[in-house]
Design an enzyme around this catalytic site. Structure first.
Site, short mmCIF file in Angstrom:
data_model
loop_
_atom_site.label_atom_id
_atom_site.label_comp_id
_atom_site.label_asym_id
_atom_site.label_seq_id
_atom_site.Cartn_x
_atom_site.Cartn_y
_atom_site.Cartn_z
NE ARG A 55 -3.75 0.20 2.01
CZ ARG A 55 -4.47 0.74 2.99
NH1 ARG A 55 -4.53 0.13 4.16
NH2 ARG A 55 -5.10 1.87 2.81
CB VAL A 89 -3.03 5.03 6.16
CG1 VAL A 89 -3.83 4.69 7.41
CG2 VAL A 89 -3.31 4.00 5.07
CG HIS A 105 -8.59 5.13 10.54
ND1 HIS A 105 -9.56 4.79 9.61
CD2 HIS A 105 -9.26 5.25 11.73
CE1 HIS A 105 -10.74 4.71 10.22
NE2 HIS A 105 -10.58 5.00 11.50
N GLY A 171 -16.30 10.95 0.27
CA GLY A 171 -15.78 9.64 -0.15
C GLY A 171 -15.63 8.64 0.98
CB THR A 172 -16.13 8.20 4.26
OG1 THR A 172 -16.13 7.17 5.26
CG2 THR A 172 -17.01 9.35 4.71
#
Ligand code: OAD
Length: 228
Positions: A55, A89, A105, A171-172
Site C-alpha cells: 500500500r 493512511v 487511522h 468519499g466515505t
C-alpha cells in the site's frame, strides 16, 4: 467560519488508490481479520507488513487529484478555519498542500514501536527486523490503526466537530465507527452537514445537503460554491 472535512478512501480513488468496500475494493481481496487487526499481526506479522508495504508503494506512486487540490485551495483561502480529519493512511492531502490534517487511522509513512510507542518515519519497505531508534526492540509495526484499536486524536476531533459550523464528509461509506458517527455529532452541535460521495452512503440521512459524483468533480464544485 469553522469547517471540518472528514475524508475517506473515495477521495483518493481517482489517484489510483483502491477503496475498501467498493467492487474490487481491498476488503474483497484481502481478509481484514488477517491484515488489519492486532490478532492478525500476532499470527502472521510478515503478511501484515507486506500488505502495508504494498500500500505504501501504491501511495508513493500516486499523485493528489483535483479533490485534494481543491481542499488545499479552500484552506489557503480561509486560513485557520479548515481542518481535514482523514481516515486515509496515504499522504495525498499533505502533498496537495493542506496544512491542517488529522490522520485518525494513522499514516503509512510512519513506523511505530510496539514495545515503547516511539514513532519514526517509515522506510519505503518496512522490515520486521528493524530496531526501534529509541529502545532498540525489534518490534516495528506500521503506524496504522487496526480494527479493535482506538483511532488517534479523538479528543481533538471531538472538540473540532463540536465547534464547527460546516461539516463535510467526502468519499466515505459511513460504515466504520467512530468516524461514521462524527456527522451525527456535528449535526447535533448545530453544524450544516454536507455529504460529497459517489453515491449515497449508509449515513446519508444525517446530512442536510448531498452531492453525488466523482470526488474530482463534486469537491472542486463545492469549494467554488463556498468561496463564491
Ligand atoms: P470505503 O471503501 O468503505 O468507502 C469508500 C466510499 O467512497 C464509498 O462510499 C464509495 O461510494 C466512495 N467512492 C468511491 N469512489 C469514489 C470517487 N471517485 N469519488 C467519490 N467517492 C467515491 O472507505 P472508507 O469509508 O474510507 O479503516 O473506509 C473507512 C475505513 O474502513 C478505512 O479507514 C479503513 C477501512 O477498513 C481501517 O483500516 C481501520
Amino acid at each position: 467560519m469553522s469547517i471540518v472535512i472528514l475524508t475517506g478512501a473515495g477521495i483518493s480513488a481517482e489517484s489510483g488508490l483502491g477503496t475498501f468496500r467498493d467492487k474490487d475494493g481491498l476488503w474483497t481481496r484481502y481478509d481484514l481479520e488477517e491484515v488489519a487487526t492486532p490478532e492478525g499481526f500476532a499470527r502472521n506479522p510478515q503478511l501484515v507488513v507486506d500488505f502495508y508495504n504494498a500500500r505504501r508503494a501504491n501511495c508513493l506512486a500516486a499523485r493528489p487529484n483535483a479533490a485534494h487540490e481543491a481542499l488545499a485551495r479552500l484552506e489557503a483561502a480561509r486560513p485557520g478555519e479548515v481542518v481535514i480529519v482523514t481516515q486515509n493512511v496515504d499522504d495525498l492531502h499533505q502533498r496537495a498542500g493542506s496544512q491542517s490534517v488529522i490522520q485518525m487511522h494513522g499514516a503509512l509513512r510512519s513506523a511505530l514501536c510496539a514495545a515503547c510507542g516511539h514513532r519514526w518515519p517509515a522506510p519505503d519497505v518496512m522490515s520486521l527486523a528493524t530496531a526501534c531508534p529509541s529502545c532498540g526492540a525489534a518490534r516495528a509495526r506500521p503506524d496504522v490503526v487496526w480494527f479493535g484499536e482506538i483511532p488517534y486524536h479523538m479528543d481533538e476531533i471531538a472538540d473540532r466537530v463540536a465547534a464547527c459550523e460546516i461539516f463535510v464528509a467526502i468519499g466515505t461509506s459511513g460504515q466504520v465507527y467512530p468516524a461514521a458517527g462524527l456527522a451525527a455529532e456535528a449535526r447535533r452541535a448545530g453544524a450544516h452537514c454536507v455529504e460529497l460521495n459517489l453515491e449515497a452512503s449508509e449515513i446519508s440521512r444525517v446530512f442536510h445537503e448531498r452531492r453525488f459524483g466523482p470526488a474530482s468533480q463534486v469537491v472542486p464544485a463545492w469549494v467554488e460554491t463556498l468561496l463564491g
